[in-house]
Design an enzyme around this catalytic site. Structure first.
Site, PDB file in Angstrom:
ATOM      1  N   LYS A 112      -4.866  55.153   7.361  1.00 24.26           N
ATOM      2  CA  LYS A 112      -4.735  54.298   8.619  1.00 24.26           C
ATOM      3  C   LYS A 112      -6.482  53.849   8.633  1.00 24.26           C
ATOM      4  O   LYS A 112      -6.697  52.763   8.906  1.00 24.26           O
ATOM      5  CB  LYS A 112      -4.732  55.187   9.966  1.00 24.26           C
ATOM      6  CG  LYS A 112      -3.020  55.114  10.047  1.00 24.26           C
ATOM      7  CD  LYS A 112      -2.663  55.406  11.644  1.00 24.26           C
ATOM      8  CE  LYS A 112      -1.290  55.118  11.614  1.00 24.26           C
ATOM      9  NZ  LYS A 112      -0.747  55.433  13.276  1.00 24.26           N
ATOM     10  N   LYS A 195       7.047  51.142   3.495  1.00 25.50           N
ATOM     11  CA  LYS A 195       7.884  51.562   4.494  1.00 25.50           C
ATOM     12  C   LYS A 195       7.817  50.428   5.429  1.00 25.50           C
ATOM     13  O   LYS A 195       6.921  49.861   5.818  1.00 25.50           O
ATOM     14  CB  LYS A 195       7.005  52.842   5.119  1.00 25.50           C
ATOM     15  CG  LYS A 195       7.779  53.392   6.451  1.00 25.50           C
ATOM     16  CD  LYS A 195       6.647  54.436   7.118  1.00 25.50           C
ATOM     17  CE  LYS A 195       5.904  53.878   8.098  1.00 25.50           C
ATOM     18  NZ  LYS A 195       6.190  54.689   9.477  1.00 25.50           N
ATOM     19  N   LYS A 198       6.196  48.970  12.372  1.00 22.59           N
ATOM     20  CA  LYS A 198       6.057  48.240  13.650  1.00 22.59           C
ATOM     21  C   LYS A 198       4.682  47.284  13.277  1.00 22.59           C
ATOM     22  O   LYS A 198       4.576  46.095  13.829  1.00 22.59           O
ATOM     23  CB  LYS A 198       5.789  48.919  14.832  1.00 22.59           C
ATOM     24  CG  LYS A 198       6.838  49.458  15.413  1.00 22.59           C
ATOM     25  CD  LYS A 198       6.525  50.206  16.670  1.00 22.59           C
ATOM     26  CE  LYS A 198       6.836  51.795  16.853  1.00 22.59           C
ATOM     27  NZ  LYS A 198       5.397  52.578  16.570  1.00 22.59           N
TER      28      LYS A 198
HETATM   29  N1  AQP Z   1      10.538  52.972   7.867  1.00 23.10           N
HETATM   30  C1  AQP Z   1      10.870  53.939   8.658  1.00 23.10           C
HETATM   31  N2  AQP Z   1      11.953  54.903   8.050  1.00 23.10           N
HETATM   32  C2  AQP Z   1      12.467  56.230   8.806  1.00 23.10           C
HETATM   33  N3  AQP Z   1      11.557  56.249   9.849  1.00 23.10           N
HETATM   34  C3  AQP Z   1      10.940  55.699  10.506  1.00 23.10           C
HETATM   35  N4  AQP Z   1       9.795  56.024  11.420  1.00 23.10           N
HETATM   36  C4  AQP Z   1       8.989  54.853  11.467  1.00 23.10           C
HETATM   37  N5  AQP Z   1       9.249  53.993  10.488  1.00 23.10           N
HETATM   38  C5  AQP Z   1      10.319  54.602   9.811  1.00 23.10           C
HETATM   39  C6  AQP Z   1      10.065  56.986  12.392  1.00 23.10           C
HETATM   40  O1  AQP Z   1       9.922  56.448  13.773  1.00 23.10           O
HETATM   41  C7  AQP Z   1       9.166  57.281  14.612  1.00 23.10           C
HETATM   42  C8  AQP Z   1       7.949  56.608  15.103  1.00 23.10           C
HETATM   43  O2  AQP Z   1       6.779  56.970  14.900  1.00 23.10           O
HETATM   44  P1  AQP Z   1       5.488  56.147  15.617  1.00 23.10           P
HETATM   45  O3  AQP Z   1       5.898  55.195  16.620  1.00 23.10           O
HETATM   46  O4  AQP Z   1       4.533  57.278  16.054  1.00 23.10           O
HETATM   47  O5  AQP Z   1       4.790  55.638  14.401  1.00 23.10           O
HETATM   48  P2  AQP Z   1       4.965  55.355  12.870  1.00 23.10           P
HETATM   49  O6  AQP Z   1       5.820  56.535  12.354  1.00 23.10           O
HETATM   50  O7  AQP Z   1       3.847  54.866  12.073  1.00 23.10           O
HETATM   51  O8  AQP Z   1       5.968  54.103  13.008  1.00 23.10           O
HETATM   52  P3  AQP Z   1       5.715  52.453  12.714  1.00 23.10           P
HETATM   53  O9  AQP Z   1       6.781  51.883  13.119  1.00 23.10           O
HETATM   54  O10 AQP Z   1       5.054  52.307  11.300  1.00 23.10           O
HETATM   55  O11 AQP Z   1       4.549  52.362  13.695  1.00 23.10           O
HETATM   56  P4  AQP Z   1       2.978  51.781  13.570  1.00 23.10           P
HETATM   57  O12 AQP Z   1       3.035  50.436  12.604  1.00 23.10           O
HETATM   58  O13 AQP Z   1       2.642  51.614  14.827  1.00 23.10           O
HETATM   59  O14 AQP Z   1       2.361  52.993  12.911  1.00 23.10           O
HETATM   60  C9  AQP Z   1       8.788  58.548  13.704  1.00 23.10           C
HETATM   61  O15 AQP Z   1       9.733  59.688  14.154  1.00 23.10           O
HETATM   62  C10 AQP Z   1       8.935  57.859  12.255  1.00 23.10           C
HETATM   63  O16 AQP Z   1       9.224  59.154  11.325  1.00 23.10           O
END
Ligand code: AQP
Length: 332
Positions: A112, A195, A198
């Site tokens: 990050k 992956k 968001k």
């Molecule tokens: N692509 C994915 N496949 C399976 N699980 C996923 N999770 C996120 N993306 C996938 C799961 O969703 C939860 C959200 O965690 P988070 O909001 O703390 O952030 P993250 O994991 O970093 O999810 P994003 O969507 O990628 O958000 P941003 O872009 O804001 O960093 C977790 O349980 C994760 O495992």
């Protein structure tokens, strides 16, 4: 019932299908068998720049999506992290017993911070896993259901808890990571090697829970596949098709094998059409319920306040225990 803790960042207007499959679907079934705490981790979200007005709105929207996806705010404790002050307070104490080198080894920070550049990288982003440790430890959590990417953070939490207990006497429950299997990882439709996220730069390959059904269907129809033509699960050679099959199988509650059988000898177009129906069939009602919930923000806020009070009653007791153990003088 064993205690469970998990959370998501309110870092976008809508959750994406990876969040739904990787987190919400499991949470929904786990809440039956666990005393579950599900947080909207806004303090984590601000470790990268957020627009204040949008963050407030996205926090409500995320709460609405938890509820609409089946998290029951009466059975589980569904609350906003910043509503419970103990998270930030315990994080500070844990900061003081976490090694700088130890925290420097966290790969999510390396990833990050590389994206943010040296000017955008903050101390908050560095301390992210320690705040996460506080989240987990405040609730005497036994089970932490997370994706593989969070394994290192839960390991750190275990180390910090054990260290605190050794140094100051038994205070925290040492939690277990319950890692979701690799098949539950969802990839970007336009780039099936990365992956789904968001915060992806392009939204073309992201299926949003709150997208209009026609938009979702279009994105699925345009998903990257390959020239081979066979509906076969082969992650290495056919990552696009494998991803579609993963999404299909988890959303429909069917085995990959049964999908391979059904679509054998048919083209990708049919597979995508079937998948689009399943996804819009699930997200359509969720979207409608979210719109309803957001239509009455006062009621949503009331629900979040009740749940935050319930969370605080557990968290404050743990914080008081920890403060006492390290020798902080209690106020009169
Ligand atoms: N692509 C994915 N496949 C399976 N699980 C996923 N999770 C996120 N993306 C996938 C799961 O969703 C939860 C959200 O965690 P988070 O909001 O703390 O952030 P993250 O994991 O970093 O999810 P994003 O969507 O990628 O958000 P941003 O872009 O804001 O960093 C977790 O349980 C994760 O495992």
């Amino acid at each position: 019932k064993p205690r469970l803790y998990s959370g998501m960042q309110p870092s976008a207007e809508s959750l994406q299908i990876g969040n739904y499959i990787g987190a919400l679907l499991n949470w929904k079934s786990l809440q039956e068998t666990h005393d579950a705490f599900f947080s909207i981790v806004d303090l984590h979200a601000i470790t990268v720049a957020q627009d204040p007005a949008k963050l407030r709105e996205n926090t409500r929207r995320t709460a609405a999506q938890y509820i609409a996806s089946g998290i029951d705010p009466d059975a589980s404790t569904l609350y906003v992290q910043s509503h419970v002050a103990a998270h930030a307070q315990l994080a500070w104490v844990l900061n003081t017993i976490t090694g700088f080198g130890e925290a420097s080894r966290m790969t999510q920070f390396k990833d990050k911070s590389a994206k943010q550049g040296s000017d955008g990288t903050t101390v908050g982003l560095f301390a992210y896993p320690i705040l996460m440790a506080a989240d987990i430890l405040l609730y005497d959590t036994v089970v932490v259901p997370v994706g593989e990417d969070q394994r290192q953070h839960v390991e750190l939490t275990r180390d910090i808890a054990a260290r605190f207990n050794t140094r100051f006497g038994d205070t925290f429950v040492v939690p277990e990571a319950s890692i979701q299997k690799e098949t539950a990882k969802i990839y970007d439709l336009q780039n099936p090697l990365s992956k789904m996220s968001k915060s992806a730069e392009s939204h073309a390959g992201v299926i949003w829970v709150l997208d209009e059904p026609s938009v979702t269907a279009k994105k699925i129809m345009r998903a990257v596949t390959d020239a081979d033509g066979g509906v076969v699960f082969d992650r290495e050679n056919k990552p696009g098709v494998a991803n579609l099959l993963t999404i299909y199988s988890t959303m429909a509650g069917r085995t990959v094998q049964s999908l391979e059988d059904e679509y054998a000898g048919r083209g990708y177009g049919d597979l995508k059409k079937g998948l689009a129906e399943v996804v819009t069939g699930t997200f359509g009602p969720i979207r409608a319920r979210v719109i309803e919930l957001l239509d009455d923000p006062a009621e949503l806020d009331r629900l979040l306040a009740v749940n935050a009070a319930r969370a605080a009653s557990v968290a404050d007791a743990t914080l008081a225990r920890a403060y006492d153990r390290v020798g902080l003088l209690p106020p009169r």
